[in-house]
Each structure stands twice: as C-alpha cells, then as structure tokens.
Write a protein that holds these residues in place. Structure first.
Motif, PDB file in Angstrom:
ATOM      1  N   ILE A 256     -14.927 -21.171 -22.449  1.00  0.00           N
ATOM      2  CA  ILE A 256     -13.420 -20.503 -22.859  1.00  0.00           C
ATOM      3  C   ILE A 256     -13.488 -19.263 -21.943  1.00  0.00           C
ATOM      4  CG2 ILE A 256     -12.509 -18.795 -24.538  1.00  0.00           C
ATOM      5  CD1 ILE A 256     -13.360 -21.265 -26.421  1.00  0.00           C
ATOM      6  N   SER A 257     -14.499 -18.689 -21.525  1.00  0.00           N
ATOM      7  CA  SER A 257     -14.399 -17.374 -20.940  1.00  0.00           C
ATOM      8  C   SER A 257     -13.552 -17.057 -19.572  1.00  0.00           C
ATOM      9  CB  SER A 257     -15.784 -16.683 -20.716  1.00  0.00           C
ATOM     10  OG  SER A 257     -16.449 -17.603 -19.579  1.00  0.00           O
ATOM     11  N   ARG A 258     -13.527 -18.122 -18.843  1.00  0.00           N
ATOM     12  CA  ARG A 258     -12.698 -17.989 -17.517  1.00  0.00           C
ATOM     13  C   ARG A 258     -11.028 -17.590 -17.944  1.00  0.00           C
ATOM     14  NH1 ARG A 258      -9.012 -18.951 -13.712  1.00  0.00           N
ATOM     15  NH2 ARG A 258      -9.787 -19.186 -11.704  1.00  0.00           N
ATOM     16  N   LYS A 259     -10.867 -18.459 -18.801  1.00  0.00           N
ATOM     17  CA  LYS A 259      -9.229 -18.063 -19.039  1.00  0.00           C
ATOM     18  C   LYS A 259      -9.052 -16.905 -19.856  1.00  0.00           C
ATOM     19  CE  LYS A 259      -4.998 -19.514 -19.471  1.00  0.00           C
ATOM     20  NZ  LYS A 259      -4.330 -19.809 -18.065  1.00  0.00           N
ATOM     21  N   ALA A 260     -10.062 -16.527 -20.779  1.00  0.00           N
ATOM     22  CA  ALA A 260      -9.918 -15.425 -21.434  1.00  0.00           C
ATOM     23  C   ALA A 260      -9.839 -13.809 -20.427  1.00  0.00           C
ATOM     24  CB  ALA A 260     -11.120 -15.064 -22.486  1.00  0.00           C
ATOM     25  N   ASN A 261     -10.885 -14.038 -19.313  1.00  0.00           N
ATOM     26  CA  ASN A 261     -10.683 -12.970 -18.404  1.00  0.00           C
ATOM     27  C   ASN A 261      -9.551 -12.809 -17.960  1.00  0.00           C
ATOM     28  OD1 ASN A 261     -13.174 -11.613 -19.344  1.00  0.00           O
ATOM     29  ND2 ASN A 261     -14.471 -12.689 -17.850  1.00  0.00           N
ATOM     30  N   GLU A 262      -9.219 -14.053 -17.346  1.00  0.00           N
ATOM     31  CA  GLU A 262      -7.767 -14.217 -16.640  1.00  0.00           C
ATOM     32  C   GLU A 262      -6.761 -13.383 -17.819  1.00  0.00           C
ATOM     33  OE1 GLU A 262      -6.918 -18.010 -15.579  1.00  0.00           O
ATOM     34  OE2 GLU A 262      -4.877 -17.657 -14.944  1.00  0.00           O
ATOM     35  N   LEU A 263      -6.640 -13.775 -18.735  1.00  0.00           N
ATOM     36  CA  LEU A 263      -5.634 -13.075 -19.544  1.00  0.00           C
ATOM     37  C   LEU A 263      -5.826 -11.575 -19.573  1.00  0.00           C
ATOM     38  CD1 LEU A 263      -5.635 -15.609 -22.644  1.00  0.00           C
ATOM     39  CD2 LEU A 263      -3.860 -15.066 -21.012  1.00  0.00           C
ATOM     40  N   LEU A 264      -6.957 -11.071 -19.890  1.00  0.00           N
ATOM     41  CA  LEU A 264      -7.357  -9.832 -19.906  1.00  0.00           C
ATOM     42  C   LEU A 264      -7.140  -9.027 -18.528  1.00  0.00           C
ATOM     43  CD1 LEU A 264     -10.902  -9.658 -21.804  1.00  0.00           C
ATOM     44  CD2 LEU A 264      -8.570  -9.285 -22.647  1.00  0.00           C
ATOM     45  N   TYR A 265      -7.449  -9.824 -17.469  1.00  0.00           N
ATOM     46  CA  TYR A 265      -7.054  -9.335 -15.951  1.00  0.00           C
ATOM     47  C   TYR A 265      -5.449  -9.064 -16.153  1.00  0.00           C
ATOM     48  CZ  TYR A 265      -7.870  -8.105 -11.279  1.00  0.00           C
ATOM     49  OH  TYR A 265      -7.850  -7.783  -9.962  1.00  0.00           O
ATOM     50  N   LYS A 266      -4.615  -9.835 -16.729  1.00  0.00           N
ATOM     51  CA  LYS A 266      -3.314  -9.653 -16.604  1.00  0.00           C
ATOM     52  C   LYS A 266      -2.895  -8.646 -17.728  1.00  0.00           C
ATOM     53  CE  LYS A 266      -2.368 -14.202 -14.669  1.00  0.00           C
ATOM     54  NZ  LYS A 266      -2.072 -15.576 -15.374  1.00  0.00           N
ATOM     55  N   LYS A 267      -3.651  -7.991 -18.534  1.00  0.00           N
ATOM     56  CA  LYS A 267      -3.397  -7.081 -19.676  1.00  0.00           C
ATOM     57  C   LYS A 267      -2.758  -7.884 -20.862  1.00  0.00           C
ATOM     58  CE  LYS A 267      -4.434  -3.115 -17.142  1.00  0.00           C
ATOM     59  NZ  LYS A 267      -5.666  -3.413 -16.845  1.00  0.00           N
ATOM     60  N   GLN A 268      -2.933  -8.827 -20.879  1.00  0.00           N
ATOM     61  CA  GLN A 268      -2.706  -9.853 -22.177  1.00  0.00           C
ATOM     62  C   GLN A 268      -3.754  -9.967 -23.246  1.00  0.00           C
ATOM     63  OE1 GLN A 268      -0.908 -13.649 -21.115  1.00  0.00           O
ATOM     64  NE2 GLN A 268       0.057 -12.731 -19.349  1.00  0.00           N
ATOM     65  N   GLU A 269      -2.894  -9.849 -24.550  1.00  0.00           N
ATOM     66  CA  GLU A 269      -4.041  -9.778 -25.572  1.00  0.00           C
ATOM     67  C   GLU A 269      -4.486 -11.214 -25.954  1.00  0.00           C
ATOM     68  OE1 GLU A 269      -3.489  -6.829 -29.447  1.00  0.00           O
ATOM     69  OE2 GLU A 269      -2.133  -8.773 -29.259  1.00  0.00           O
ATOM     70  N   ALA A 270      -5.872 -11.278 -26.125  1.00  0.00           N
ATOM     71  CA  ALA A 270      -6.593 -12.624 -26.300  1.00  0.00           C
ATOM     72  C   ALA A 270      -7.684 -12.450 -27.517  1.00  0.00           C
ATOM     73  CB  ALA A 270      -7.228 -13.009 -24.945  1.00  0.00           C
ATOM     74  N   PHE A 271      -7.489 -13.438 -28.332  1.00  0.00           N
ATOM     75  CA  PHE A 271      -8.305 -13.718 -29.406  1.00  0.00           C
ATOM     76  C   PHE A 271      -9.261 -15.008 -29.371  1.00  0.00           C
ATOM     77  CE2 PHE A 271      -4.617 -11.457 -30.709  1.00  0.00           C
ATOM     78  CZ  PHE A 271      -5.321 -10.287 -31.513  1.00  0.00           C
TER      79      PHE A 271
END
Ligand SMILES: Cc1cc2nc3c(=O)[nH]c(=O)nc-3n(C[C@H](O)[C@H](O)[C@H](O)COP(=O)(O)OP(=O)(O)OC[C@H]3O[C@@H](n4cnc5c(N)ncnc54)[C@H](O)[C@@H]3O)c2cc1C
Length: 418
Positions: A256-271
């Motif tokens: 799951i981590s790749r997509k999670a980090n991609e979101l964080l990189y785009k400053k989007q909240e992720a759970f």
C-alpha cells in the motif's frame, strides 16, 4: 586473399561496440552478460568492491528473484514494461538462471526463489558467468560524469577517464544507499539532458499519528488493510499487518505504501483502515457482546482481538474505565466499539524513508527513453536499465524481474546497434 582477411578483421573490429556499464547490480550484470553474448567488448565500472551487493539483501536474504505471474504488469508504466517483457520476460529469465544453475522454487502468489533459498546463489552464479565471459569489472570506481567527444563517450571517475561507444547507466535508485545505489545515476542522466520525475520511497513501512502506538508495538495480525483518501478506497490488501511504535508495517502495508507516499507527496490526507474482524458480521458481534453482558467490556473482548489492541480500541471509543460491565455501556458506546473493530483508521504521516524502503518510485522520465531498446532518445548510445528509470512495482519479485529484463535488453541493443 590476405587483404580480404585484414579488411574483414578491421571491419569486424569497427563493428564491435565497446560498451561500458555503470553499476554491477542486478540490471548491470544482466546487461553486461547480454552485451558480451551479443558480440560487444564489455566492461563494468562499480563503486563497491564487490558485485551485486543489494541482491544479497533481497527477499530477506532468500532473493525473490522473479514472479511467475510477472506478466500481470504490476508496474507504474505497464505499457512500457510490456514491450521489454515481450522480448525478455519471466520465462526467459527463469531459463537464463536455470542455465546458470539456479533451480527455481515457486511459492505463494508466484513468488520465485532459488531452491537453495540463498540470495548469494544468484550473485555467485552471476559472478561465475562474468568471469567465464572475461568481463572486466573495475571496482572502487565511482562515475561522476559522462561526456561525448568525437562520437565516443568519456566516462569519468575520480582518478580516471574511460572510453566507450555505448554507455549503460545501471546505477539503481535510492533505496538502501549503503548498497551503493544512492541516486547518483540521476545526476549523470540530468547532465545528459534527461528529466527526473519526483522520487520517493516505495515498499516501505508507514508512520502513523496515533496516540497508543507504544502500547500496540509488536502486535502482528492477519487483516484486511485499505488505503483511504477523500473517503475513497484506493488500495486493498489482505495479509500480515504489524503495529510498531512508529506506525505500521508488514507485507500488506508495503504494497500500500507506494500509493500512500504518492498522496503524501501531493500533500493529500491519507489513512490506513484496518479491519480487525473478518469472520463475524456486525449482528453476530452484537449478539456475542449481549451473551457476555455480565463481563467487563475488557474481558468480553478477550479472544476476539489481540490483548494489546483492546485498550486502544476502548480508549478510542471514549471509554476510560475498562472494567465497566457490558450491560452498563450505552448502545452508542457499544456501537462505536463494534464499528472500530471493522473500521479502525490511522492517519498516515510519513514513511521510514529510503534507508528502509525496497524500491524507489520515480526516476529517469521514460518519455525520453525508447521502449524497445531502452536507448536514450536524447543521446544516441546511452541506455538506462533497472530502478534508475521511473519504473517500480509491487513486492513479489517484480522489481528484480524488471532489472533482469531491462538489463538484458539494453545490453543486447547496445551490442548490436551502430
Ligand atoms: C531490502 C531490499 C529487499 C528487496 N527484495 C526484493 C525481492 O525480494 N524481489 C525483488 O524483485 N526486488 C527486491 N528488491 C528491489 C531490487 O533489489 C531492486 O529493484 C534491484 O536490485 C534494482 O536493480 P538495479 O540494477 O537497478 O540497481 P542496484 O541493484 O541497486 O545496482 C546498482 C549498482 O550501481 C552501483 N552504482 C551506483 N551509482 C554508481 C556510480 N555513480 N558509479 C559506479 N557505480 C555506481 C551500485 O553500487 C550498485 O552496485 C529489494 C530491495 C531492497 C532494498
């Protein structure tokens, strides 16, 4: 007659490409073997004192070297990868390694290891082949510049300048930098005019913002884990989930981590949403609590979830007294407890970084790389292989498969094209 002999010798000499490979990792070694087998004069420049340092760390020391289902293209650029796999895919890779002496052992989900279960077997057979083909590896050579002069490339290290007709950049990504791949290949590519996409760690443990992590440290469960952003499920995995004092880990989380980090990189909240209970539905759980109504809520949860998770769940449900009897709880509280057992959410704040990650997401932009040959579209005679490119995949042998395939293909074309 004699003249013909000399002419053909000169002609053959002129036709032989001298290929320099930067990096003796997975893709560089395959590139070298393939280039040599296709008639090139090959040498490798490697900053370490040994070949294949990262390979030794793969698959927890067992080397999950391919996946028999790798043709499913679990990659970020599947169409690009497909063109390379069409030429040298998992089947040919298995064949290649079997010829070198590796007997494959296929485990769940197609993950394939050497029968010896030792990553060193892969490095040993590659080393044997490199020696057998008389490919010279210059160790302790860190390449810091590539320049073109009079139609040839000058490859510069701290103390020497090497020359070649073709250069294959096989320097890896940024993960496990102590293995030698610390992103230096990006600078080489950039100098040659290539663009580098955003790079971030993938297949990595995630950090969470959750007040009770210390209490949950070390708990390992089999559960469904989902990546949620904007209330949308973006990725679902089922398997081992491990809570740690900094966050969450385990094979499911790495995927799951790749997509999670991609979101964080785009400053989007992720759970991360964890589903603790799998075999009972809401009604069955409610009935179970009703049957145990005389017990304390803490006691009523024993046998349902690991003990170390009981207090965090109860605290999050708003309870501070764990010895309240079930029949004294309000319906709202009981509802909240049951809901959490199905939908426990944690805010992702980051990841453990490149030191801990298995692969780099991002890299040399593939728009300027030929998808058939892996030759640069900007610099004739420059090729890229493996993780240095903006190609990465899920866990399961897919990343090494990309390294072998891309290495083999780049080596071949570097050898046969003028
Ligand atoms: C802990 C861990 C476990 C993994 N497990 C698996 C697994 O089981 N299955 C799987 O498919 N994938 C796994 N991977 C991913 C896989 O190892 C990599 O994707 C793969 O090794 C990439 O190959 P590469 O040739 O591109 O780069 P690398 O294998 O990293 O090789 C790059 C080489 O280039 C050299 N180099 C770098 N810069 C320079 C320079 N400027 N000059 C000279 N030399 C240089 C480096 O020293 C290194 O030897 C794992 C990764 C890690 C970190």
């Amino acid at each position: 007659m004699a003249n013909y002999g000399i002419i053909s010798l000169i002609w053959r000499h002129k036709m032989t490409n001298q290929v320099c490979i930067i990096g003796a990792g997975a893709s560089g070694l395959l590139a070298a073997i393939s280039a040599k087998n296709n008639g090139a004069d090959v040498y490798i420049l490697e900053r370490n004192l040994k070949i294949g340092k990262k390979i030794l760390a793969t698959g927890n020391g067992r080397c999950n070297f391919t996946n028999v289902d790798a043709n499913e293209y679990h990659y970020n650029h599947p169409a690009f990868v497909k063109q390379i796999f069409g030429q040298f895919g998992p089947d040919k890779t298995l064949d290649f390694f079997e010829k070198l002496g590796i007997v494959p052992k296929i485990e769940d989900e197609g993950k394939t290891y050497p029968l010896s279960e030792q990553a060193s077997s892969i490095v040993d057979v590659l080393q044997y082949e490199i020696n057998r083909l008389s490919i010279h590896v210059h160790f302790d050579e860190f390449v810091n510049k590539i320049e073109k002069k009079n139609g040839r490339y000058l490859i510069k290290t701290k103390s020497k300048t090497y020359e070649a007709d073709k250069v294959i950049i096989a320097t890896g990504g940024m993960t496990l930098p102590k293995s030698g791949s610390d992103g230096s290949g990006y600078a080489l590519a950039k100098y040659l005019g290539h663009q580098i996409t955003n790079v971030f760690p993938a297949l990595v443990k995630l950090e969470l913002d959750y007040p009770y992590l210390k209490h949950m440290d070390g708990v390992k469960i089999k559960a469904e884990a989902e990546l949620i952003s904007n209330n949308k499920i973006l990725h679902t995995e089922y398997g081992d989930v491990l809570f740690t004092k900094f966050g969450i880990s385990g094979p499911t989380i790495l995927q799951i981590s790749r997509k999670a980090n991609e979101l964080l990189y785009k400053k989007q909240e992720a759970f991360i949403k964890v589903k603790l209970i799998d075999h009972l539905d809401y009604k069955a759980l409610f009935e179970r609590f009703k049957m145990q109504h005389e017990k304390t809520i803490e006691m009523a949860m024993i046998g349902l979830i690991p003990k170390k998770l009981i207090h965090p769940i109860l605290k999050e449900s708003g309870l501070n007294h764990f010895n309240d009897q079930v029949h004294n709880l309000s319906g709202k509280t009981l509802n909240r407890i049951i809901s959490l057992l199905f939908d426990w959410r944690f805010l992702i704040t980051g990841s453990k970084g490149f030191d801990d990650a298995q692969v780099t997401a991002g890299g040399i932009c593939i728009d300027h790389v030929d998808a058939m040959t892996l030759e640069s579209k900007l610099q004739k005679g420059i090729y890229f292989t493996g993780e240095v490119l903006d190609i990465d995949a899920l866990c399961g042998g897919y990343n090494l498969q990309w390294a072998w395939s891309s290495g083999y293909i780049a080596g071949k074309y570097a050898a046969i094209t003028t």
